[in-house]
Design a protein around this motif. Structure first.
Motif, PDB file in Angstrom:
ATOM      1  N   LEU A 281       0.822  -1.213   0.000  1.00  0.00           N
ATOM      2  CA  LEU A 281       0.000   0.000   0.000  1.00  0.00           C
ATOM      3  C   LEU A 281       0.855   1.263   0.000  1.00  0.00           C
ATOM      4  O   LEU A 281       0.544   2.235  -0.705  1.00  0.00           O
ATOM      5  CB  LEU A 281      -0.944   0.006   1.206  1.00  0.00           C
ATOM      6  CG  LEU A 281      -2.088  -1.014   1.187  1.00  0.00           C
ATOM      7  CD1 LEU A 281      -3.051  -0.762   2.341  1.00  0.00           C
ATOM      8  CD2 LEU A 281      -2.849  -0.977  -0.129  1.00  0.00           C
ATOM      9  N   TRP A 282       1.947   1.270   0.767  1.00  0.00           N
ATOM     10  CA  TRP A 282       2.852   2.423   0.733  1.00  0.00           C
ATOM     11  C   TRP A 282       3.477   2.566  -0.650  1.00  0.00           C
ATOM     12  O   TRP A 282       3.694   3.680  -1.139  1.00  0.00           O
ATOM     13  CB  TRP A 282       3.942   2.293   1.809  1.00  0.00           C
ATOM     14  CG  TRP A 282       3.506   2.748   3.170  1.00  0.00           C
ATOM     15  CD1 TRP A 282       3.277   1.973   4.263  1.00  0.00           C
ATOM     16  CD2 TRP A 282       3.239   4.089   3.574  1.00  0.00           C
ATOM     17  NE1 TRP A 282       2.881   2.742   5.324  1.00  0.00           N
ATOM     18  CE2 TRP A 282       2.856   4.057   4.932  1.00  0.00           C
ATOM     19  CE3 TRP A 282       3.289   5.324   2.928  1.00  0.00           C
ATOM     20  CZ2 TRP A 282       2.517   5.203   5.652  1.00  0.00           C
ATOM     21  CZ3 TRP A 282       2.953   6.478   3.643  1.00  0.00           C
ATOM     22  CH2 TRP A 282       2.576   6.410   4.985  1.00  0.00           C
ATOM     23  N   GLY A 283       3.733   1.441  -1.305  1.00  0.00           N
ATOM     24  CA  GLY A 283       4.282   1.493  -2.658  1.00  0.00           C
ATOM     25  C   GLY A 283       3.307   2.136  -3.638  1.00  0.00           C
ATOM     26  O   GLY A 283       3.693   2.950  -4.482  1.00  0.00           O
ATOM     27  N   LEU A 284       2.010   1.787  -3.538  1.00  0.00           N
ATOM     28  CA  LEU A 284       0.994   2.431  -4.372  1.00  0.00           C
ATOM     29  C   LEU A 284       0.903   3.924  -4.062  1.00  0.00           C
ATOM     30  O   LEU A 284       0.744   4.748  -4.962  1.00  0.00           O
ATOM     31  CB  LEU A 284      -0.373   1.771  -4.152  1.00  0.00           C
ATOM     32  CG  LEU A 284      -0.549   0.331  -4.618  1.00  0.00           C
ATOM     33  CD1 LEU A 284      -1.960  -0.152  -4.301  1.00  0.00           C
ATOM     34  CD2 LEU A 284      -0.270   0.192  -6.108  1.00  0.00           C
ATOM     35  N   TRP A 285       0.997   4.269  -2.790  1.00  0.00           N
ATOM     36  CA  TRP A 285       0.877   5.676  -2.361  1.00  0.00           C
ATOM     37  C   TRP A 285       1.997   6.525  -2.952  1.00  0.00           C
ATOM     38  O   TRP A 285       1.767   7.637  -3.429  1.00  0.00           O
ATOM     39  CB  TRP A 285       0.889   5.725  -0.840  1.00  0.00           C
ATOM     40  CG  TRP A 285       0.838   7.115  -0.267  1.00  0.00           C
ATOM     41  CD1 TRP A 285       1.891   7.858   0.179  1.00  0.00           C
ATOM     42  CD2 TRP A 285      -0.329   7.926  -0.075  1.00  0.00           C
ATOM     43  NE1 TRP A 285       1.457   9.073   0.644  1.00  0.00           N
ATOM     44  CE2 TRP A 285       0.098   9.147   0.498  1.00  0.00           C
ATOM     45  CE3 TRP A 285      -1.684   7.740  -0.326  1.00  0.00           C
ATOM     46  CZ2 TRP A 285      -0.794  10.176   0.822  1.00  0.00           C
ATOM     47  CZ3 TRP A 285      -2.574   8.760  -0.011  1.00  0.00           C
ATOM     48  CH2 TRP A 285      -2.125   9.962   0.550  1.00  0.00           C
ATOM     49  N   TRP A 286       3.226   6.001  -2.947  1.00  0.00           N
ATOM     50  CA  TRP A 286       4.371   6.790  -3.418  1.00  0.00           C
ATOM     51  C   TRP A 286       4.604   6.690  -4.919  1.00  0.00           C
ATOM     52  O   TRP A 286       5.225   7.577  -5.501  1.00  0.00           O
ATOM     53  CB  TRP A 286       5.648   6.338  -2.697  1.00  0.00           C
ATOM     54  CG  TRP A 286       5.710   6.658  -1.243  1.00  0.00           C
ATOM     55  CD1 TRP A 286       5.927   5.789  -0.220  1.00  0.00           C
ATOM     56  CD2 TRP A 286       5.569   7.947  -0.625  1.00  0.00           C
ATOM     57  NE1 TRP A 286       5.914   6.431   0.989  1.00  0.00           N
ATOM     58  CE2 TRP A 286       5.714   7.776   0.763  1.00  0.00           C
ATOM     59  CE3 TRP A 286       5.339   9.230  -1.117  1.00  0.00           C
ATOM     60  CZ2 TRP A 286       5.620   8.831   1.679  1.00  0.00           C
ATOM     61  CZ3 TRP A 286       5.248  10.288  -0.212  1.00  0.00           C
ATOM     62  CH2 TRP A 286       5.389  10.086   1.154  1.00  0.00           C
ATOM     63  N   SER A 287       4.107   5.643  -5.569  1.00  0.00           N
ATOM     64  CA  SER A 287       4.436   5.423  -6.984  1.00  0.00           C
ATOM     65  C   SER A 287       3.380   5.931  -7.958  1.00  0.00           C
ATOM     66  O   SER A 287       3.701   6.330  -9.076  1.00  0.00           O
ATOM     67  CB  SER A 287       4.651   3.930  -7.247  1.00  0.00           C
ATOM     68  OG  SER A 287       3.425   3.220  -7.127  1.00  0.00           O
ATOM     69  N   GLY A 288       2.100   5.879  -7.572  1.00  0.00           N
ATOM     70  CA  GLY A 288       1.036   6.235  -8.509  1.00  0.00           C
ATOM     71  C   GLY A 288       0.806   5.169  -9.559  1.00  0.00           C
ATOM     72  O   GLY A 288       0.154   5.421 -10.574  1.00  0.00           O
ATOM     73  N   LEU A 289       1.287   3.957  -9.355  1.00  0.00           N
ATOM     74  CA  LEU A 289       1.112   2.882 -10.329  1.00  0.00           C
ATOM     75  C   LEU A 289      -0.321   2.363 -10.315  1.00  0.00           C
ATOM     76  O   LEU A 289      -0.989   2.358  -9.276  1.00  0.00           O
ATOM     77  CB  LEU A 289       2.055   1.717 -10.019  1.00  0.00           C
ATOM     78  CG  LEU A 289       3.554   1.948 -10.245  1.00  0.00           C
ATOM     79  CD1 LEU A 289       4.349   0.800  -9.647  1.00  0.00           C
ATOM     80  CD2 LEU A 289       3.858   2.104 -11.722  1.00  0.00           C
ATOM     81  N   ARG A 290      -0.797   1.952 -11.476  1.00  0.00           N
ATOM     82  CA  ARG A 290      -2.065   1.225 -11.538  1.00  0.00           C
ATOM     83  C   ARG A 290      -1.856  -0.142 -10.881  1.00  0.00           C
ATOM     84  O   ARG A 290      -0.730  -0.646 -10.821  1.00  0.00           O
ATOM     85  CB  ARG A 290      -2.518   1.054 -12.983  1.00  0.00           C
ATOM     86  CG  ARG A 290      -2.761   2.373 -13.714  1.00  0.00           C
ATOM     87  CD  ARG A 290      -3.157   2.128 -15.153  1.00  0.00           C
ATOM     88  NE  ARG A 290      -3.435   3.369 -15.869  1.00  0.00           N
ATOM     89  CZ  ARG A 290      -2.541   4.046 -16.588  1.00  0.00           C
ATOM     90  NH1 ARG A 290      -1.289   3.590 -16.683  1.00  0.00           N
ATOM     91  NH2 ARG A 290      -2.871   5.155 -17.194  1.00  0.00           N
ATOM     92  N   LEU A 291      -2.958  -0.749 -10.447  1.00  0.00           N
ATOM     93  CA  LEU A 291      -2.834  -2.001  -9.703  1.00  0.00           C
ATOM     94  C   LEU A 291      -2.132  -3.075 -10.525  1.00  0.00           C
ATOM     95  O   LEU A 291      -1.214  -3.742 -10.033  1.00  0.00           O
ATOM     96  CB  LEU A 291      -4.222  -2.475  -9.259  1.00  0.00           C
ATOM     97  CG  LEU A 291      -4.222  -3.702  -8.337  1.00  0.00           C
ATOM     98  CD1 LEU A 291      -5.310  -3.579  -7.280  1.00  0.00           C
ATOM     99  CD2 LEU A 291      -4.426  -5.002  -9.107  1.00  0.00           C
TER     100      LEU A 291
END
Length: 421
Positions: free
Chosen positions: A213-223
């Motif tokens: 989840l922190w990776g999604l928060w900092w990266s903006g990557l689609r799932l």
């Protein structure tokens, strides 16, 4: 180009006049009944067929089954598209089989398609999803026409064009809301037992989800991009920390825009990845784990569901579904999903970079998408800040004026009537 001639003949075992001609593609003689024993009517039919053959518009009613058509399209056409597109085509064909169940391709007509649209709406699919699905179906039928499998493509329903701008299904969530989601992970993914081994394994699983989840928060990557992000694979979305600036290498097969790209990585995400020990930088970057591990990695659909469950447990409401629960009668709400973390990333960076830079950072195919979802919202925030600052300044000036300015004489006051002249 040789002119095709159609001749009339009579066969002993038929009462009808027969047409015959040489097929230019195969060089073989073809026969077709005129369905009449009156010579004048047969001549008219032969003249019509001869005209269509020479114009390239001739079509003989096909008897190909829907099953064979689907197999041909998926193996001859769809296989050349991206994996995601192939999956969408398969989903659309499943809709056809569930709601139309055509035995032959010609059974898929305007009536059948209209009934399918009705069923999809009743199922709760949004208009844009139905419209895009019909686009894939229409492309398949147009290919069928080019292969002389059908004479014409049926007319498709028309969708009203929305007059208002396309709205986000969710919204950018705040840091406080995101931290609530992190805290809710152990409540969604609970330990399977109370033994020391079970608790230790549970702690590792929770840690894998916190990292994800922190990776999604900092990266903006689609799932799906995040699940396809690797440290050391050239045939997938890959991390490159060796150059002057950290970068993401995206292969066409792994990216929504279907293009090979080198894209910049934000400093926050780079620092997040650099905290991973070098001896652990192999395989997938993110590997959120399930309590019951049936395969090496979780499917993106399963990951998406768990993130949505975490958003619901944290009570992070991002929208209204617009309908009521049939059992409880309560209004249904939309809770935070993985894509809302991407929206939060886009909103943060819309205040720090120019719009064309944000377009590259978000990997939007069109600048219009960036402007529609982020720039206008950012403009609203800017306007809100400007008005708040102006009002605060006005209150401050008003207080200082009351304290320092001498009392004005009555003759200096502007009469209300003077505004009317």
């Amino acid at each position: 180009m040789a002119i095709i001639r159609v001749f009339l003949s009579k066969r002993k075992n038929s009462n009808f006049w027969q047409m015959r001609w040489i097929d230019p593609d195969t060089g073989r003689e073809k026969w077709q009944s005129t369905k009449t024993n009156i010579k004048r009517d047969a001549e008219r039919e032969a003249g019509r067929i001869e005209k269509e053959l020479n114009e390239g518009t001739y079509y003989r009613r096909s008897t190909i089954s829907w099953k064979d058509f689907r197999s041909r399209y998926e193996t001859e056409v769809a296989v050349g598209h991206a994996i995601r597109t192939q999956q969408k085509i398969g989903t659309v064909f499943n809709y056809v089989e569930t709601h139309c169940n055509p035995k032959r391709l010609v059974n898929l007509n305007e009536t059948a398609i209209s009934k399918m649209v009705k069923k999809l709406r009743e199922k709760g699919l949004e208009e844009v999803t139905i419209k895009n699905s019909l686009g894939h179906l229409k492309s398949a039928l147009e290919w069928g026409k080019s292969q002389k499998l059908i004479g014409q493509v049926p007319d498709f329903p028309k969708f009203r064009r929305a007059r208002t701008k396309k709205a986000m299904r969710g919204r950018p969530i705040t840091l406080e809301e995101f931290e609530r989601m992190i805290e809710a992970i152990p409540e969604v993914i609970k330990p399977l037992g109370k033994s020391e081994g079970s608790l230790e394994r549970h702690a590792e699983i929770v840690a894998s989800w916190e990292f994800y989840l922190w990776g999604l928060w900092w990266s903006g990557l689609r799932l799906e991009e995040s699940m396809n992000l690797y440290w050391d694979r050239e045939d997938a979305l890959c991390v490159d920390l060796e150059g002057e600036f950290p970068m993401l290498r995206i292969r066409a097969e792994a990216e929504k825009g279907n293009k090979d790209r080198m894209l910049p990585m934000t400093p926050e995400f780079a620092e997040f990845l650099e905290d991973v020990p070098e001896d652990e930088r192999t395989g997938p970057v993110f590997n959120p784990r399930a309590n019951k591990q049936y395969r090496d990695r979780m499917l993106p659909s399963s990951v998406s569901k768990i993130v949505a469950d975490i958003g619901e447990k944290a009570n992070v409401v991002v929208g209204d579904k617009g309908n009521m629960d049939k059992v409880t009668g309560e209004r249904k709400f939309r809770f935070a999903s993985a894509h809302d973390l991407r929206r939060a990333f886009g909103m943060r960076w819309s205040k720090r970079v120019r719009e064309f830079e944000l377009k590259e950072l978000m990997r939007h195919e069109s600048i219009a998408t960036t402007q529609e979802f982020y720039i206008e919202e950012n403009t609203q925030d800017t306007a809100r800040s400007i008005w708040a600052a102006c009002q605060a300044d006005s209150r401050s000036t008003s207080r200082s004026t009351r304290k320092k300015s001498p009392k004005r004489k009555k003759s200096h006051r502007i009469k209300r009537d003077s505004y009317s002249t």
